[in-house]
Design a protein around this motif. Structure first.
Motif, mmCIF file in Angstrom:
data_model
loop_
_atom_site.group_PDB
_atom_site.id
_atom_site.type_symbol
_atom_site.label_atom_id
_atom_site.label_comp_id
_atom_site.label_asym_id
_atom_site.label_seq_id
_atom_site.Cartn_x
_atom_site.Cartn_y
_atom_site.Cartn_z
ATOM 1 N N TYR A 10 0.453 -1.087 -0.119
ATOM 2 C CA TYR A 10 0.215 -0.022 0.286
ATOM 3 C C TYR A 10 0.628 1.524 0.045
ATOM 4 N N ILE A 11 1.789 1.364 0.723
ATOM 5 C CA ILE A 11 2.477 2.210 0.638
ATOM 6 C C ILE A 11 3.463 2.928 -0.586
ATOM 7 N N ILE A 12 3.885 1.409 -0.988
ATOM 8 C CA ILE A 12 4.590 1.651 -2.684
ATOM 9 C C ILE A 12 3.419 1.680 -3.692
ATOM 10 N N ARG A 13 2.270 1.727 -3.311
ATOM 11 C CA ARG A 13 1.289 1.848 -4.356
ATOM 12 C C ARG A 13 0.643 3.193 -4.213
ATOM 13 N N ASN A 14 1.619 4.250 -3.260
ATOM 14 C CA ASN A 14 0.960 5.489 -3.113
ATOM 15 C C ASN A 14 2.378 6.299 -2.443
ATOM 16 N N ILE A 29 17.998 5.986 2.724
ATOM 17 C CA ILE A 29 17.315 7.215 2.601
ATOM 18 C C ILE A 29 15.277 7.265 2.706
ATOM 19 N N GLU A 30 14.763 6.643 2.061
ATOM 20 C CA GLU A 30 13.541 6.572 1.731
ATOM 21 C C GLU A 30 12.797 6.024 2.452
ATOM 22 N N LEU A 31 13.917 4.506 3.015
ATOM 23 C CA LEU A 31 13.290 3.879 4.327
ATOM 24 C C LEU A 31 13.082 4.797 5.506
ATOM 25 N N LEU A 32 13.928 5.417 6.059
ATOM 26 C CA LEU A 32 14.145 6.378 7.231
ATOM 27 C C LEU A 32 12.496 6.977 6.377
ATOM 28 N N HIS A 33 12.605 8.316 6.024
ATOM 29 C CA HIS A 33 12.383 9.068 5.636
ATOM 30 C C HIS A 33 10.428 8.346 5.358
ATOM 31 N N THR A 34 10.050 7.848 5.258
ATOM 32 C CA THR A 34 8.845 6.511 5.386
ATOM 33 C C THR A 34 8.826 6.808 6.978
ATOM 34 N N ALA A 35 9.206 6.138 7.378
ATOM 35 C CA ALA A 35 9.185 6.100 8.425
ATOM 36 C C ALA A 35 8.682 7.004 9.406
ATOM 37 N N TYR A 43 9.234 -0.922 12.108
ATOM 38 C CA TYR A 43 10.321 -2.195 11.004
ATOM 39 C C TYR A 43 11.322 -1.938 9.610
ATOM 40 N N LEU A 44 10.358 -0.383 8.932
ATOM 41 C CA LEU A 44 11.075 0.260 7.971
ATOM 42 C C LEU A 44 12.083 0.926 8.788
ATOM 43 N N LEU A 45 12.210 1.075 10.271
ATOM 44 C CA LEU A 45 13.558 1.543 10.307
ATOM 45 C C LEU A 45 14.851 0.982 10.651
ATOM 46 N N SER A 46 14.411 -0.500 10.956
ATOM 47 C CA SER A 46 15.051 -1.565 10.821
ATOM 48 C C SER A 46 15.677 -2.104 9.773
ATOM 49 N N ARG A 47 15.056 -1.974 8.634
ATOM 50 C CA ARG A 47 14.649 -2.680 6.970
ATOM 51 C C ARG A 47 16.268 -1.826 6.677
ATOM 52 N N GLY A 48 15.647 -0.475 7.104
ATOM 53 C CA GLY A 48 17.156 0.739 6.751
ATOM 54 C C GLY A 48 18.298 0.159 7.436
ATOM 55 N N LEU A 49 17.840 0.251 8.464
ATOM 56 C CA LEU A 49 20.080 0.257 9.202
ATOM 57 C C LEU A 49 20.364 -1.237 8.983
ATOM 58 N N LEU A 50 19.699 -2.634 8.533
ATOM 59 C CA LEU A 50 19.982 -4.153 8.272
ATOM 60 C C LEU A 50 20.914 -3.475 6.590
ATOM 61 N N LEU A 51 20.313 -2.471 5.772
ATOM 62 C CA LEU A 51 20.295 -2.189 4.757
ATOM 63 C C LEU A 51 21.887 -2.266 4.717
ATOM 64 N N ALA A 52 22.315 -1.049 5.827
ATOM 65 C CA ALA A 52 23.220 -0.241 5.547
ATOM 66 C C ALA A 52 24.312 -1.169 6.277
ATOM 67 N N LEU A 53 24.072 -1.985 7.318
ATOM 68 C CA LEU A 53 25.216 -2.682 7.588
ATOM 69 C C LEU A 53 25.335 -3.726 6.712
ATOM 70 N N VAL A 71 18.349 11.572 10.903
ATOM 71 C CA VAL A 71 17.542 10.870 12.205
ATOM 72 C C VAL A 71 16.660 11.435 13.547
ATOM 73 N N ARG A 72 18.357 11.621 13.972
ATOM 74 C CA ARG A 72 18.351 12.153 15.557
ATOM 75 C C ARG A 72 17.495 13.758 15.288
ATOM 76 N N GLU A 73 18.262 14.743 14.095
ATOM 77 C CA GLU A 73 17.800 15.920 13.752
ATOM 78 C C GLU A 73 16.577 15.506 14.268
ATOM 79 N N MET A 74 15.778 15.372 13.072
ATOM 80 C CA MET A 74 14.396 15.312 12.341
ATOM 81 C C MET A 74 13.758 15.142 13.652
ATOM 82 N N SER A 75 13.535 13.883 14.500
ATOM 83 C CA SER A 75 13.654 13.821 16.205
ATOM 84 C C SER A 75 13.620 15.120 16.978
#
Length: 324
Positions: free
Chosen positions: A39-43, A74-80, A115-125, A140-144
Motif C-alpha cells: 500500500y505504501i509503495i502504491r501511494n 534515505i527513503e526507508l527512514l523518511h517513510t518511517a 519495521y522500516l527503520l530496522s530495514r534501513g539500518l540492516l540494509l546499510a549494515l 534522523v536524530r536531528e529530525m526527531s
C-alpha cells in the motif's frame, strides 16, 4: 516550469533500478506487513529525496552500488518518520490517500514505522556502508529533535525567528543535507566535497520548508481559499512570526489571542491569514525562501556543470516552485 520527468533524465535508468531494490528492501515474511508495505509503495510520493541522492552522486561520478543503498536507506527512514508523524499528529490522510494510521490504527502504524527503520539500518549494515549509516542516522536524530522542539514551541506559540530556523533545519533540512551528503559519499567524494553537498542540501531543505509553510497561506485550487492547517494546529511559521514582530502590541495580542482561542473558526483563520499578508510576512518569507535557494545554488555552482548537476540545480528550483 520544467517537469520532474525532465529533471530525472540523467538518472532515469538508475531510478528504475532503484524502484525494484526499494521494493525488495521492504519485503517481509509477515503477510500483513507485505499488504501494508505494498500500500505504501502504491501511494508513494514523488520520491524527491532519492532523486537528490542519485543526482548528487551522478554530478560527481558514475553511480555505484553504494548509491542505491544510500537512496533506499534515505527513503526507508523518511517513510518511517512520515508514518510516525501521522500517528503523533493523529492524521488520517497522507498525499491525498488514507494514512497507515487511518487504515490500520496507531499501534500497527508505529510498528510498521519501526519495521522500516530496522530495514534501513540492516540494509546499510549488510552492505557494510557504515559512513552512510552514520550520515543518515544523524539526520534522523536531528529530525526527531526538531519535531519535539516544534511540539514544545507550539504550546508556547513560537514567535522567535531563530528558534523557527533551528526547528526547520533539524526537522526538514537535515534530511535534505543527508541526501546530498550520502550521494557524494556513495561515489567516494572527499570530505570537503561531502560537506559542501551537505550544506547545499541543508540550504535547499530550509527553502523547501519555508515554501511548505507558505502554501498554508495560499489559495487552494479546489476551494479557492487558504488551507490554514498550521494555524489550526497553532503552529506559528515564518509569515506570522515576521508579521507579529512588526505589529503593534495591540495587534500582536489580538492575533495571538485568535491563534490560541479561535483557531478553528474559518473567519478567524481568514483574519489571521490576512494579517500575514498585510503585515508583509508573506513577502518576507518568500524573500527568505529565495535567499536560501541561492545559498544552495551558489555552493553547487563551484562544481563542474555536467548534465546531472544542471538537473540537480533545476531540482532545487523545482521544489520551491511547486504548488503542493
Amino acid at each position: 516550469m520544467i517537469s520532474l520527468a525532465n529533471i530525472q533524465k540523467p538518472v532515469n535508468k538508475e531510478l528504475q533500478e532503484f524502484e525494484k531494490s526499494f521494493r525488495d528492501s521492504m519485503k517481509s515474511k509477515v503477510a500483513l506487513l507485505d499488504i501494508i508495505t505494498s500500500y505504501i509503495i502504491r501511494n508513494k510520493g514523488k520520491q524527491l529525496r532519492p532523486l537528490f541522492v542519485f543526482l548528487a552522486a551522478r554530478s560527481l561520478n558514475e553511480v555505484k552500488p553504494a548509491t542505491y543503498v544510500a537512496a533506499s536507506l534515505i527513503e526507508l527512514l523518511h517513510t518511517a518518520t512520515l508514518i510516525h508523524d501521522d500517528v503523533v499528529d493523529e492524521s488520517f490522510e497522507r498525499r491525498g490517500f488514507f494514512s497507515i494510521n487511518a487504515l490500520w490504527r496507531g499501534k500497527i502504524a508505529v510498528l510498521v514505522g519501526d519495521y522500516l527503520l530496522s530495514r534501513g539500518l540492516l540494509l546499510a549494515l549488510d552492505h557494510k556502508e557504515y559512513d552512510l549509516l552514520h550520515t543518515v542516522s544523524d539526520a534522523v536524530r536531528e529530525m526527531s529533535e526538531g519535531e519535539i522542539m516544534q511540539i514544545r514551541k507550539t504550546r508556547d506559540l513560537l514567535t522567535d525567528p531563530d528558534e523557527y530556523y533551528e526547528i526547520i533545519t533539524k526537522k526538514t533540512a537535515s534530511l535534505f543535507g543527508a541526501c546530498m551528503a550520502s550521494g557524494a559519499q556513495s561515489v567516494a567524494a572527499d570530505k570537503k566535497i561531502i560537506e559542501d553537498y551537505k550544506q547545499a542540501g541543508i540550504f535547499a531543505g530550509i527553502a523547501f520548508q519555508i515554501k511548505d509553510d507558505l502554501l498554508d497561506y495560499e489559495k487552494s485550487s479546489i476551494i479557492g481559499k487558504p488551507k490554514g492547517n498550521d494555524i489550526k494546529e497553532k503552529k506559528i511559521t515564518l509569515p506570522l512570526i515576521y508579521g507579529l514582530m512588526k505589529a503593534s502590541e495591540k495587534d500582536r495580542k489580538h492575533i495571538i489571542s485568535l491563534i490560541k482561542n479561535a483557531n478553528r473558526k474559518k473567519h478567524k483563520i481568514g483574519e489571521i491569514i490576512d494579517f500575514a499578508h498585510n503585515s508583509g510576512g508573506i513577502d518576507f518569507a518568500r524573500q527568505e525562501m529565495s535567499r536560501y535557494k541561492h545559498l544552495s545554488l551558489d555552493i553547487l555552482l563551484k562544481y563542474p556543470q555536467n548534465e546531472a548537476m544542471i538537473s540537480l540545480l533545476t531540482l532545487i528550483d523545482y521544489v520551491i516552485n511547486r504548488d503542493k
